[in-house]
Design a protein around this motif. Structure first.
Motif, PDB file in Angstrom:
ATOM      1  N   ARG A   1      36.456  38.594  42.651  1.00  0.00           N
ATOM      2  CA  ARG A   1      37.629  37.794  43.009  1.00  0.00           C
ATOM      3  C   ARG A   1      37.279  36.313  43.136  1.00  0.00           C
TER       4      ARG A   1
ATOM      5  N   TYR B   1      36.873  34.849  39.709  1.00  0.00           N
ATOM      6  CA  TYR B   1      38.168  34.658  39.049  1.00  0.00           C
ATOM      7  C   TYR B   1      38.792  33.328  39.460  1.00  0.00           C
TER       8      TYR B   1
ATOM      9  N   ARG C   1      39.871  36.816  34.005  1.00  0.00           N
ATOM     10  CA  ARG C   1      39.555  38.098  34.643  1.00  0.00           C
ATOM     11  C   ARG C   1      38.332  38.746  34.008  1.00  0.00           C
TER      12      ARG C   1
ATOM     13  N   PRO D   1      48.937  34.257  36.495  1.00  0.00           N
ATOM     14  CA  PRO D   1      49.502  35.143  37.526  1.00  0.00           C
ATOM     15  C   PRO D   1      51.024  35.179  37.432  1.00  0.00           C
TER      16      PRO D   1
ATOM     17  N   GLU E   1      45.226  39.787  42.270  1.00  0.00           N
ATOM     18  CA  GLU E   1      44.743  40.300  40.991  1.00  0.00           C
ATOM     19  C   GLU E   1      43.963  41.591  41.214  1.00  0.00           C
TER      20      GLU E   1
END
Length: 393
Positions: free
Chosen positions: A149, A152, A158, A215, A297
Motif C-alpha cells: 500500500r 502504491y 498497483r 481510483p 485499493e
C-alpha cells in the motif's frame, strides 16, 4: 507533571523501546493516553516533555510496560529481545530480527499504512527458535501488505507496487543473514522496495508506458494526482514522515539526506498538497487521508513461500550466468594464449607513393630506325672498345 524521585520519567529512547517491547504503535499509545500521534512522537524524540494529566497517564503506561517486560524476563524469556516480543522472530543461529517492532514503528498505526493486523506476528511460542524460512515468512506476513500500500502511494501503479515489494523481499531472502541481524529489517526491506519502485528505468518497460486506471473516488484521485506531481524525493520523504510516521532523523537517514534537507522537502510537499487540497493542511488529516487512500485499493502480495522460491530461482539464474561467463572468459583466454605468436614480428610498413618515375609501357613493334640500329649492333664483332690487358714491365 509531578513525578516521584523514585520513578522518574524514562529518557526518550527508553520510552520508545518500552513501547516497541509492548508491541504498541504510536497511534495506539496516543489513543490510550488521550493525545495525538504527533504528541507521542514528540515525546519519544525529546522535542516535548509530558506534562499534566496526559503526562501522568503516559507515565503509568510506561510503568505497566516496564513491569510486563520484567515479568517476561523472570519467566525465562530473557533471551527474547523486545523485537522478538513484538515479532516473535529469532533464527536458529540466535540472530534477532526486529520484525513486528520495526514495522510498527515504520507504519505508526493500525490503519491502511500499518502492518497486517490479521497476520500472526508472534509465530511459535518463546523457547522454540524459528528456522530462517519461518522468520522470513513472519516478516513477510507482517510487512508485505502495508508495504504494498505504501509503494502504491509512492508510484500510483498497483502492479509496480506489488512487484517492487516482492523484489525487495527476494533480495532480503538472498541476503537473509545480513537482514536478520539488521536492527530494523522492516526498514531495510522498505528502503529496497522504494528504491526499486522509483527507478527511472521503469519508463522504458512496455507494460509501464501507459497510465493505470485511477481510483474511483474523486477525492482519492485528486490526492493521488497531487502526490504524483511531487518530485520523487519529496514524495518519498512526505510518505515516510506523514504517512508511515518516521521521525525526522530516521526519515533523513532513509532518504540519504541531511535533516534540514528532509525538513525542507516535507515543508514544500505539505505546501504543495495544501495548495490544491486546503482541507489537508493539518498533518494529522493528511496522515488519515493517506491511510484511507491506501486502504481503498485491494492490493495483495504473493505468498511468502512463492517469494522465497522466486528469490532462490533468481539467485540460481544469476549464479549460473556468472559461471557461464567465467567459463567463456577462461576459454577465450586459453584460445588467445594458444594462438598468439611466440615472437615479435614487426608490422609491414604501408607502401609509399614514388613520384617522378614514368609508368612502364608495354613493348611494341620496332621502328625502322630501331631495326637498323639493332642490325648494326649485331653485325659488329665487338660491342665496345677493345679490352685492355695488363703487360709486364
Amino acid at each position: 507533571m509531578t513525578q516521584s524521585p523514585a520513578t522518574p520519567l524514562p529518557p526518550p529512547t527508553e520510552r520508545r523501546r518500552l513501547r516497541e517491547a509492548g508491541s504498541l504503535t504510536q497511534a495506539q499509545v496516543a489513543e490510550r493516553v488521550g493525545v495525538s500521534r504527533r504528541t507521542v512522537r514528540a515525546w519519544e524524540t525529546g522535542r516535548a516533555a509530558p506534562s499534566g494529566r496526559e503526562g501522568e497517564a503516559y507515565l503509568d503506561l510506561l510503568r505497566t510496560l516496564e513491569e510486563r517486560r520484567e515479568d517476561q524476563e523472570r519467566s525465562g524469556d530473557a533471551d527474547v529481545t523486545e523485537h522478538h516480543a513484538a515479532a516473535g522472530i529469532e533464527g536458529e543461529t540466535g540472530t534477532r530480527t526486529a520484525t513486528a517492532t520495526a514495522t510498527a514503528t515504520a507504519t505508526a498505526g493500525n490503519d491502511g499504512l500499518a502492518g497486517d493486523a490479521s497476520a500472526d506476528p508472534t509465530g511459535p511460542r518463546p523457547g522454540r527458535p524459528l528456522t530462517p524460512a519461518q522468520a522470513f515468512d513472519a516478516l513477510y506476513a507482517f510487512c508485505a501488505p502495508a508495504l504494498v500500500r505504501q509503494t502504491y502511494l509512492l508510484t500510483g501503479r498497483r502492479e509496480l507496487a506489488r512487484e517492487s515489494v516482492e523484489r525487495a523481499f527476494e533480495i532480503a531472502w538472498q541476503r537473509w543473514p545480513e537482514v536478520a541481524r539488521d536492527p530494523d529489517p522492516a526498514g531495510w526491506v522498505r528502503a529496497t522496495a522504494y528504491d526499486f519502485a522509483l527507478s527511472p528505468w521503469h519508463r522504458f518497460r512496455p507494460r509501464y508506458r501507459h497510465p493505470e486506471p485511477p481510483p474511483a473516488d474523486t477525492a482519492d484521485r485528486l490526492l493521488l494526482d497531487v502526490l504524483l506531481d511531487l518530485t520523487p524525493s519529496q514524495r518519498r520523504t512526505l510518505l515516510l514522515y506523514d504517512g508511515v510516521g518516521l521521525d525526522l532523523p530516521e526519515t533523513a537517514a532513509e532518504t540519504e539526506a541531511t535533516t534540514p534537507a528532509a525538513a525542507n522537502r516535507i515543508l514544500h510537499a505539505r505546501a504543495a498538497v495544501a495548495t490544491r487540497m486546503p482541507t489537508l493542511a493539518d498533518p494529522d488529516d493528511l496522515h488519515r487521508r493517506l491511510a484511507e487512500l491506501a486502504s481503498a485499493e485491494r492490493l495483495r502480495a504473493s505468498a511468502a513461500p512463492a517469494v522465497r522460491e522466486g528469490g532462490e530461482r533468481r539467485a540460481r539464474f544469476w549464479t549460473r550466468a556468472a559461471i557461464a561467463f567465467t567459463v567463456a572468459l577462461i576459454g577465450t583466454t586459453a584460445l588467445t594464449l594458444r594462438t598468439a605468436p611466440t615472437r615479435y614480428e614487426p608490422p609491414v610498413p604501408p607502401g609509399a607513393t614514388v613520384h617522378g618515375v614514368p609508368p612502364p609501357v608495354a613493348p611494341g613493334p620496332l621502328s625502322h630506325k630501331e631495326q637498323k640500329l639493332r642490325d648494326k649492333l649485331r653485325s659488329e664483332p665487338h660491342a665496345g672498345p677493345e679490352r685492355l690487358a695488363p703487360q709486364p714491365f
